[in-house]
Design a protein around this motif. Sequence first.
Motif, PDB file in Angstrom:
ATOM      1  N   GLN A 239       0.839  -1.192   0.000  1.00  0.00           N
ATOM      2  CA  GLN A 239       0.000   0.000   0.000  1.00  0.00           C
ATOM      3  C   GLN A 239       0.877   1.246   0.000  1.00  0.00           C
ATOM      4  O   GLN A 239       1.815   1.345   0.779  1.00  0.00           O
ATOM      5  N   ILE A 240       0.595   2.156  -0.880  1.00  0.00           N
ATOM      6  CA  ILE A 240       1.323   3.424  -0.927  1.00  0.00           C
ATOM      7  C   ILE A 240       0.485   4.451  -0.189  1.00  0.00           C
ATOM      8  O   ILE A 240      -0.683   4.665  -0.506  1.00  0.00           O
ATOM      9  N   GLU A 241       1.126   5.040   0.818  1.00  0.00           N
ATOM     10  CA  GLU A 241       0.402   6.045   1.588  1.00  0.00           C
ATOM     11  C   GLU A 241       0.305   7.332   0.792  1.00  0.00           C
ATOM     12  O   GLU A 241       1.240   7.707   0.081  1.00  0.00           O
ATOM     13  N   PRO A 242      -0.803   8.013   0.908  1.00  0.00           N
ATOM     14  CA  PRO A 242      -0.941   9.275   0.165  1.00  0.00           C
ATOM     15  C   PRO A 242       0.030  10.333   0.696  1.00  0.00           C
ATOM     16  O   PRO A 242       0.397  10.325   1.868  1.00  0.00           O
ATOM     17  N   LEU A 243       0.454  11.193  -0.186  1.00  0.00           N
ATOM     18  CA  LEU A 243       1.372  12.273   0.166  1.00  0.00           C
ATOM     19  C   LEU A 243       0.649  13.289   1.041  1.00  0.00           C
ATOM     20  O   LEU A 243      -0.445  13.728   0.717  1.00  0.00           O
ATOM     21  N   ARG A 244       1.272  13.610   2.175  1.00  0.00           N
ATOM     22  CA  ARG A 244       0.672  14.570   3.089  1.00  0.00           C
ATOM     23  C   ARG A 244       1.475  15.855   3.029  1.00  0.00           C
ATOM     24  O   ARG A 244       2.672  15.861   3.288  1.00  0.00           O
ATOM     25  N   LEU A 245       0.832  16.919   2.664  1.00  0.00           N
ATOM     26  CA  LEU A 245       1.500  18.218   2.604  1.00  0.00           C
ATOM     27  C   LEU A 245       1.576  18.821   4.001  1.00  0.00           C
ATOM     28  O   LEU A 245       0.684  18.610   4.825  1.00  0.00           O
ATOM     29  N   PRO A 246       2.664  19.556   4.287  1.00  0.00           N
ATOM     30  CA  PRO A 246       2.764  20.173   5.615  1.00  0.00           C
ATOM     31  C   PRO A 246       1.708  21.254   5.807  1.00  0.00           C
ATOM     32  O   PRO A 246       1.308  21.937   4.867  1.00  0.00           O
ATOM     33  N   THR A 247       1.301  21.399   7.051  1.00  0.00           N
ATOM     34  CA  THR A 247       0.315  22.430   7.382  1.00  0.00           C
ATOM     35  C   THR A 247       1.015  23.790   7.406  1.00  0.00           C
ATOM     36  O   THR A 247       2.248  23.860   7.507  1.00  0.00           O
ATOM     37  N   PRO A 248       0.259  24.881   7.339  1.00  0.00           N
ATOM     38  CA  PRO A 248       0.889  26.217   7.421  1.00  0.00           C
ATOM     39  C   PRO A 248       1.692  26.407   8.714  1.00  0.00           C
ATOM     40  O   PRO A 248       2.727  27.068   8.709  1.00  0.00           O
ATOM     41  N   GLU A 249       1.225  25.812   9.817  1.00  0.00           N
ATOM     42  CA  GLU A 249       1.952  25.939  11.088  1.00  0.00           C
ATOM     43  C   GLU A 249       3.299  25.214  11.007  1.00  0.00           C
ATOM     44  O   GLU A 249       4.305  25.701  11.528  1.00  0.00           O
TER      45      GLU A 249
END
Length: 166
Positions: free
Chosen positions: A19-29
Amino acid sequence: MADADGEAREAPKAEEKPQIEPLRLPTPEEIRGQDIWNNCAVRSVVSGIMGGGLGLFMGLFLGALDNPIMQDEMSTKQQFIYTAKQMGRRSYSSAKAFAVMGFVFSAAECVIEKARAKHDTTNTVVAGCVTGGAISARGGPKAACVGCAGFAAFSVAIEKFFDRHS
């Protein structure tokens, strides 16, 4: 399915793909926090404070190990007072030395890293040399050169031990 001996065997299963985990973009914080930490002044001050804290605890520990010269002639109360004073002196001295060391090393490494736009061992060597030379500069040029070489070698040894740039 049966094989040549007439025994039943299972049909081969299709290979399961991981399973390939979806790419998580960093939050503004998180981005703001990274921007703050990438500021050389912030990084240097934090390293100086942390170095001072380390020096404080090392001074407390090493000051507690000091024995007075005339230990046999001193009462328990006098030995306690002597040890407490030694711990205070050692703590202050070690905290100051480690704070300066942490500040200078971190500032030098950060500035060199930004100037070269690379994150590698060369930054550590040069920052170690700058730190060792700056700390031992009061002893003259020869002491500064020895301090530069010694601290650079120590920095590389620590870098290899932690294996940060592999």
